[in-house]
Design a protein around this motif. Structure first.
Motif, PDB file in Angstrom:
ATOM      1  N   VAL A  92      -1.439  -9.137  -0.802  1.00 51.53           N
ATOM      2  CA  VAL A  92      -1.450  -7.678  -0.648  1.00 51.53           C
ATOM      3  C   VAL A  92      -0.759  -7.027  -1.847  1.00 51.53           C
ATOM      4  O   VAL A  92       0.370  -7.376  -2.194  1.00 51.53           O
TER       5      VAL A  92
ATOM      6  N   CYS B  92      -1.551  -0.345  -1.284  1.00 52.07           N
ATOM      7  CA  CYS B  92      -1.700  -0.359   0.179  1.00 52.07           C
ATOM      8  C   CYS B  92      -1.266   0.970   0.795  1.00 52.07           C
ATOM      9  O   CYS B  92      -0.248   1.544   0.408  1.00 52.07           O
ATOM     10  N   ILE B  93      -2.050   1.465   1.750  1.00 48.67           N
ATOM     11  CA  ILE B  93      -1.688   2.708   2.448  1.00 48.67           C
ATOM     12  C   ILE B  93      -1.301   2.420   3.902  1.00 48.67           C
ATOM     13  O   ILE B  93      -1.248   3.316   4.734  1.00 48.67           O
ATOM     14  N   ASN B  94      -1.086   1.150   4.209  1.00 51.00           N
ATOM     15  CA  ASN B  94      -0.654   0.743   5.557  1.00 51.00           C
ATOM     16  C   ASN B  94      -1.597   1.188   6.664  1.00 51.00           C
ATOM     17  O   ASN B  94      -1.161   1.633   7.723  1.00 51.00           O
ATOM     18  N   CYS B  95      -2.888   1.058   6.418  1.00 48.52           N
ATOM     19  CA  CYS B  95      -3.842   1.496   7.444  1.00 48.52           C
ATOM     20  C   CYS B  95      -3.945   0.492   8.590  1.00 48.52           C
ATOM     21  O   CYS B  95      -4.404   0.827   9.674  1.00 48.52           O
ATOM     22  N   GLY B  96      -3.567  -0.751   8.333  1.00 42.34           N
ATOM     23  CA  GLY B  96      -3.581  -1.758   9.401  1.00 42.34           C
ATOM     24  C   GLY B  96      -4.905  -2.477   9.583  1.00 42.34           C
ATOM     25  O   GLY B  96      -5.019  -3.383  10.413  1.00 42.34           O
ATOM     26  N   ASN B  97      -5.934  -2.108   8.818  1.00 40.75           N
ATOM     27  CA  ASN B  97      -7.254  -2.743   8.982  1.00 40.75           C
ATOM     28  C   ASN B  97      -7.176  -4.259   8.846  1.00 40.75           C
ATOM     29  O   ASN B  97      -7.763  -5.010   9.622  1.00 40.75           O
ATOM     30  N   CYS B  98      -6.465  -4.703   7.814  1.00 41.79           N
ATOM     31  CA  CYS B  98      -6.451  -6.138   7.514  1.00 41.79           C
ATOM     32  C   CYS B  98      -5.777  -6.923   8.639  1.00 41.79           C
ATOM     33  O   CYS B  98      -6.270  -7.972   9.053  1.00 41.79           O
TER      34      CYS B  98
ATOM     35  N   PHE C  19       3.167  -8.780   8.038  1.00 45.05           N
ATOM     36  CA  PHE C  19       2.629  -7.982   6.940  1.00 45.05           C
ATOM     37  C   PHE C  19       3.747  -7.315   6.131  1.00 45.05           C
ATOM     38  O   PHE C  19       4.701  -6.805   6.732  1.00 45.05           O
TER      39      PHE C  19
ATOM     40  N   CYS D 143     -10.486  -3.806   3.473  1.00 48.95           N
ATOM     41  CA  CYS D 143      -9.450  -2.938   2.900  1.00 48.95           C
ATOM     42  C   CYS D 143     -10.085  -1.742   2.184  1.00 48.95           C
ATOM     43  O   CYS D 143     -10.857  -1.911   1.250  1.00 48.95           O
ATOM     44  N   PRO D 144      -9.747  -0.527   2.592  1.00 51.79           N
ATOM     45  CA  PRO D 144     -10.356   0.650   1.961  1.00 51.79           C
ATOM     46  C   PRO D 144      -9.792   0.938   0.579  1.00 51.79           C
ATOM     47  O   PRO D 144     -10.324   1.760  -0.160  1.00 51.79           O
ATOM     48  N   GLN D 145      -8.670   0.284   0.224  1.00 55.53           N
ATOM     49  CA  GLN D 145      -7.975   0.582  -1.037  1.00 55.53           C
ATOM     50  C   GLN D 145      -8.149  -0.513  -2.079  1.00 55.53           C
ATOM     51  O   GLN D 145      -7.529  -0.450  -3.135  1.00 55.53           O
TER      52      GLN D 145
ATOM     53  N   ALA E 180      -6.776  -3.248  -1.899  1.00 52.65           N
ATOM     54  CA  ALA E 180      -5.379  -3.657  -2.080  1.00 52.65           C
ATOM     55  C   ALA E 180      -5.147  -5.119  -1.728  1.00 52.65           C
ATOM     56  O   ALA E 180      -4.030  -5.606  -1.867  1.00 52.65           O
ATOM     57  N   VAL E 181      -6.182  -5.808  -1.254  1.00 52.22           N
ATOM     58  CA  VAL E 181      -6.017  -7.245  -1.007  1.00 52.22           C
ATOM     59  C   VAL E 181      -6.655  -7.969  -2.186  1.00 52.22           C
ATOM     60  O   VAL E 181      -7.869  -7.924  -2.379  1.00 52.22           O
TER      61      VAL E 181
HETATM   62  S1  SF4 Z   1      -6.334  -3.001   4.747  1.00 57.51           S
HETATM   63 FE1  SF4 Z   1      -5.539  -2.654   2.664  1.00 57.51          FE
HETATM   64  S2  SF4 Z   1      -4.613  -0.607   2.724  1.00 57.51           S
HETATM   65 FE2  SF4 Z   1      -4.910  -1.263   4.864  1.00 57.51          FE
HETATM   66  S3  SF4 Z   1      -2.926  -2.240   5.428  1.00 57.51           S
HETATM   67 FE3  SF4 Z   1      -4.268  -3.881   4.673  1.00 57.51          FE
HETATM   68  S4  SF4 Z   1      -3.791  -4.055   2.485  1.00 57.51           S
HETATM   69 FE4  SF4 Z   1      -2.975  -2.096   3.172  1.00 57.51          FE
END
Ligand code: SF4
Ligand code: SF4
Length: 358
Positions: A299, A304-310, A322, A340-342, A344-345
């Motif tokens: 990560v 990362c915007i901490n959206c929680g998707n992952c 996380f 991940c929408p960003q 960021a992974v």
């Molecule tokens: S999906 Fe991407 S933006 Fe969202 S919490 Fe995980 S690493 Fe962060």
């Protein structure tokens, strides 16, 4: 024969092109229940090129309404967010707006059905998949980090409702195994027609973080595997190096020698496949040192915007702490990266970095 027709088009010509394709591949739609199955991977806006173009979905919807369908459902089970994600993804992808009352949360009603597969005995399908008389499959033209490409076969993974999608990654762990598993799912309910949205092609780190390049085509066939075979060739890769296509041929679902490509076929120059898709790398990875050679997800906390998707999608709870990832649990399915929408992974690994530079 498995005819594949490719027609050049643009934003203004979508409706006309869809009608031409449906004239070439007629369906007996009158008084039938139709499921239109776009790719709605997650809540990505249309300009990201991740989900099927709302205009393509609308054009297909209008055509089947005109042909006298009794009932029409438009829907998918997104990979992101599990239960409840369908409505959000539909809105952000623009598909809810494009299809209005026909957009359906197909994840709400499910049914467990047996499947012939060495990986699982049964799967949980959306009931709409089972109830539909006709399924029209609308994938996009994209690469995929795990399965090399995502087209007709991979789009039917969206038949699977809810959390089972991520759990299935624990059953088919390698690229080859997972590809075989999705062919088994595809074979359980082969779509009646596939229309590939190739307005843009996604190369590199698909299915959600690759680069878009203009392609300007729609492609159709009664045989979805023939579409994937054609996509592979257009991407400049050997179809037999794609595990899904190879396995579909081996199991008798598909015959490459029967494919007849018509229309505006073109091979994309210098098309970038995901790094792990090279046949040599795949061979080494799958046969010798798979668990060690595949890159690790990491990560990038700055993006990362901490959206929680992952965390929500991780099938093994490897992201419980996380942003730390427990690599003893991680099966390298890359669902976290995909959702991940960003972007960021990131995928990291010594051997991976070397191969990427080649
Ligand atoms: S999906 Fe991407 S933006 Fe969202 S919490 Fe995980 S690493 Fe962060
Ligand atoms: S951390 Fe990512 S790659 Fe690893 S198992 Fe979870 S979702 Fe899959």
């Amino acid at each position: 024969m498995s005819d594949v027709l490719i027609i050049k088009t643009n934003e203004c010509g979508i409706r006309k092109t869809v009608n031409e394709l449906l004239e070439h591949f007629p369906l007996k739609v009158k008084d039938k229940r139709i499921l239109i199955k776009p790719n709605i991977l997650g809540p990505f806006p249309p300009e990201r090129g991740v989900t099927t173009s709302p205009e393509v979905v609308r054009a297909v919807l209008d055509a089947v309404i005109d042909m006298g369908a009794r009932e029409v459902w438009v829907g998918d089970n997104p990979g992101i967010g599990g239960y409840g994600a369908n409505l959000k993804a539909g809105v952000i992808s623009g598909i809810t707006n494009a299809t209005g009352k026909y957009f359906t949360n197909i994840g709400e009603e499910v049914v467990r059905i047996p499947v012939r597969s060495r990986y699982v005995k049964s799967v949980v399908f959306s009931k709409y998949v089972v109830d539909a008389d006709i399924i029209i499959n609308l994938p996009r033209f994209k690469t995929h980090n795990l399965t090399q490409l995502t087209g007709a076969i991979k789009n039917t993974f969206g038949y699977i409702a809810g959390g089972m999608k991520s759990w299935l990654h624990t059953r088919g762990r390698t690229s080859r195994e997972f590809s075989e598993l999705i062919v088994d799912i595809y074979a359980r309910r082969v779509p009646d027609l596939t229309i590939v949205d190739g307005l843009t092609a996604m190369e590199g780190r698909g299915p959600s973080n690759g680069r878009l390049r203009h392609l300007g085509i729609l492609m159709a066939s009664y045989d979805g595997v023939a579409c994937d075979y054609t996509i592979a060739r257009m991407m400049g890769t050997k179809p037999n190096s794609i595990f899904q296509i190879k396995y579909a041929s081996k199991t008798g679902l598909f015959s490459p020698e029967n494919v007849r490509i018509k229309g505006d076929y073109t091979e994309l120059e210098d098309f970038e496949m995901p790094t792990i898709s090279s046949p040599i790398i795949s061979y080494i990875a799958n046969h010798l040192v798979f668990p060690h050679i595949y890159p690790k997800p990491v990560v990038n906390e700055e993006r990362c915007i901490n959206c929680g998707n992952c965390q929500a999608i991780c099938p093994t709870n490897a992201m419980e702490q996380f942003p730390h990832i427990n690599y003893d649990r991680c099966i390298k399915c890359y669902c976290c990266q995909e959702t991940c929408p960003q972007d960021a992974v990131e995928l990291k690994g010594f051997i991976y970095e070397i191969l990427k530079r080649r």
